[in-house]
Design a protein around this motif. Sequence first.
Motif, PDB file in Angstrom:
ATOM      1  N   PHE A 221       0.863  -1.187   0.000  1.00 36.72           N
ATOM      2  CA  PHE A 221       0.000   0.000   0.000  1.00 36.72           C
ATOM      3  C   PHE A 221       0.897   1.234   0.000  1.00 36.72           C
ATOM      4  CE2 PHE A 221      -2.345   3.477   2.107  1.00 36.72           C
ATOM      5  CZ  PHE A 221      -3.438   3.548   1.261  1.00 36.72           C
ATOM      6  N   TYR A 222       0.733   2.067  -1.040  1.00 39.88           N
ATOM      7  CA  TYR A 222       1.519   3.301  -1.139  1.00 39.88           C
ATOM      8  C   TYR A 222       0.636   4.498  -0.792  1.00 39.88           C
ATOM      9  CZ  TYR A 222       5.070   0.528  -3.485  1.00 39.88           C
ATOM     10  OH  TYR A 222       6.032  -0.412  -3.766  1.00 39.88           O
ATOM     11  N   GLU A 223       1.001   5.210   0.277  1.00 36.15           N
ATOM     12  CA  GLU A 223       0.255   6.425   0.643  1.00 36.15           C
ATOM     13  C   GLU A 223       0.595   7.512  -0.372  1.00 36.15           C
ATOM     14  OE1 GLU A 223       0.784   7.404   4.943  1.00 36.15           O
ATOM     15  OE2 GLU A 223       1.733   5.430   4.967  1.00 36.15           O
ATOM     16  N   VAL A 224      -0.420   7.980  -1.088  1.00 30.29           N
ATOM     17  CA  VAL A 224      -0.191   9.105  -2.002  1.00 30.29           C
ATOM     18  C   VAL A 224      -1.141  10.271  -1.694  1.00 30.29           C
ATOM     19  CG1 VAL A 224       0.895   7.916  -3.955  1.00 30.29           C
ATOM     20  CG2 VAL A 224      -1.574   7.964  -3.801  1.00 30.29           C
ATOM     21  N   ASP A 225      -2.170  10.036  -0.873  1.00 29.89           N
ATOM     22  CA  ASP A 225      -3.139  11.079  -0.503  1.00 29.89           C
ATOM     23  C   ASP A 225      -3.637  11.827  -1.742  1.00 29.89           C
ATOM     24  OD1 ASP A 225      -2.406  10.251   1.993  1.00 29.89           O
ATOM     25  OD2 ASP A 225      -1.340  12.076   2.545  1.00 29.89           O
ATOM     26  N   ALA A 226      -4.126  11.075  -2.705  1.00 26.45           N
ATOM     27  CA  ALA A 226      -4.499  11.681  -3.989  1.00 26.45           C
ATOM     28  C   ALA A 226      -5.766  12.529  -3.866  1.00 26.45           C
ATOM     29  CB  ALA A 226      -4.690  10.590  -5.042  1.00 26.45           C
ATOM     30  N   TRP A 227      -6.752  12.078  -3.103  1.00 27.87           N
ATOM     31  CA  TRP A 227      -8.000  12.828  -2.855  1.00 27.87           C
ATOM     32  C   TRP A 227      -8.770  12.130  -1.749  1.00 27.87           C
ATOM     33  CZ3 TRP A 227      -7.518  10.032  -7.545  1.00 27.87           C
ATOM     34  CH2 TRP A 227      -8.378   8.932  -7.694  1.00 27.87           C
ATOM     35  N   LEU A 228      -9.860  12.756  -1.282  1.00 25.03           N
ATOM     36  CA  LEU A 228     -10.717  12.145  -0.252  1.00 25.03           C
ATOM     37  C   LEU A 228     -12.174  12.215  -0.743  1.00 25.03           C
ATOM     38  CD1 LEU A 228      -8.240  13.795   1.303  1.00 25.03           C
ATOM     39  CD2 LEU A 228      -9.453  13.027   3.335  1.00 25.03           C
TER      40      LEU A 228
END
Length: 323
Positions: A221-228
């Motif tokens: 799992f790669y945290e990229v925080d692309a959107w919520l």
Amino acid sequence: MKKFATLLAGTAVSMTMVGSAMAEKWDMPMAYSATNFHSENGAKFAKCVTDGTNKAIEITTHPSGSLFKGAEIKRAVQTGQVPIGERLLSGHQNENAVFGFDSIPFLATSFDASQKLFKAAKPAMDKLLASQGMTMLYAVPWPPQGLYFKKEVNSVADMKGVKFRSYNTATARLAELTGMLPVQIEAAEISQAFATGVAESMISSGATGYDRKVWESLTHFYEVDAWLPYNYVLVNNDAWAKVSPENQKIIQDCAATAQAEGLEASKAYTQFTLDGLKKGGMTVGRAGDGLVNELKEIGKTMTSEWLKASGEEGKAIVDGFNK
Ligand code: PCA
């Protein structure tokens, strides 16, 4: 005496009739598993309404897509098959691009930013939903979106040809732009899809990976925080109009509580579920700068595509957010 008894009996009958005429049972379909924080929050909301209205409106939640699948819930509420339901509205951005305001890569990447974006979009969402005969009662964001794979991935080139589970148009487009092969699958069905190899990656929150125990099939799992992206609880306007003003107020108060508590639960669930993925044996961490920079370029393309598709309304949302 006999007359009095008849009178009493008559009163009792009419009171029961009034009682049953007022009591409404509302089935509330929800797409995600019962143990997911949105579903638990929805169950609390249902209890708040049932208790608060003294059972005049009794809401029963149906999680896991058991009554209607995610993709069917909006239509079920819109057509009055059910009075209320919960849905990830970005799932309908193919119908109207505005629904996808919350799935633009790297526009709003934290809880605070996503709340600001939601506020900027709320008037347009309310208007769009009103035109479809529905009202939003509350909305709760998912935790930040990251990438799941069953191998180490350090660049967009590493994604080429990978079968990718999508949940809306934006995620499918992301797959296309990274050379992956998108297949749209409901969250309730992803464990099966990963186990059988129908899909081998996705973008989602730690929460959904945790709920679906994806460590049984996936490794990274790669945290990229692309959107919520947001889940919404929608009510059918005809059903709503039948609710007394006092009970409307009670439902709105329960909704405000659910919106606030849901946000806090989402924040708390973020780290909790990332830890859960680790415990399940997955490699969890931030994506490397090289990969993030490549994804940001793709994000720029997707932002301009979304602005084109959503027109004036989309521009007003992004301008309101950037203000
Ligand atoms: N979970 C949902 C939508 C966003 C998220 O974090 C899903 O994967 O279907």
